[in-house]
Design an enzyme around this catalytic site. Sequence first.
Site: not given
Lengths: 268, 78
Positions: A169, A217-218, A195-196, A108
Amino acid sequence: MTTASTHAASTRTDALVIDGVEFGSRLIMGTGGAPSLDGLGAALLASGTELTTVAMRRYSPTETGSLFQLLVDHGIRVLPNTAGCFTAKDAVMTAELAREALETDWVKLEVIADEQTLLPDAVELVDATEKLVDRGFKVFAYTNDDPVLALRLENLGATAVMPLGAPIGTGLGILNPHNIELIVSRASVPVVLDAGIGTASDAALAMELGCDAVLLATAVTRAQNPVQMGEAFKHAVIAGRLAKQAGRIPRREHALASSAMEGRAEFL
Amino acid sequence: MNIRLNGADHTLGDGASVTTLVSHITGRVVDPSGQAADGRKIGVAVARNSEVVPRSQWAATALAEGDELEIVTAVQGG
């Protein structure tokens, strides 16, 4: 054939295929932000993910447990990233180390411009993609939600393009759905929304826009209940994919009754 | 001999190879092919003076005084 059996048949053949590898799950997980390896393992299992990103950092003998071994043990394929790289040169070196350490040529590619935005640096990203493709890597290019850049990366040989929904994030969801749709409509490699993502409905939307998979992820690892959120995302991605394939109704300016007006009883 | 390992000073016996160093740091027995002898994944990569040393070359790569070594592994990350 009943509806149920048609559905079963369609889900069986609806694998995500990347570089010839089939995945039953269209949820790609990141591992960042989890407070412990045990908790992370449980969240990954709940999410049903079969492909998961990791970062490459200095080996520390005091670190307990091996993340790589955890993923291997759970049968989850590993996708190393180049997080923290600001230049093509650093990204190429990190990818080379990841290939050696983890025995995969998938990467990635993340080349960010600055720590405040964590947005991809388009110039370095293009440069790194070219170099890595040349060295035999399968590049999963983390990119801005820019339809022109996404197509450029594909033409340079990227294996998948991964436009962001919002900065890393932030949990702001998909800020420019129109661009994501445009990227999808012109791509002939898998498009992964990366992301986001903040919550399950963001992932469902990504799939409804036509993305082939979602990476987050987060949103899971920092949720109050990561295991439950992992499960929520598993269902969200499936629901979004099914809705996309089922074909939504067009948006209309005015109401449209679903009950017939004809044959109504008359009252005095 | 003295080397730099992951940004810190480190002392090793003379004649040490990359395999010696990886074994020493990870506490695992590393076979000549660069795999852990216990059959589990070792999961590290080595750069020597900013050049990646392929696993297959670990045993044949002797370290020298003043070498800069980086040993990296997979950690949590998006």
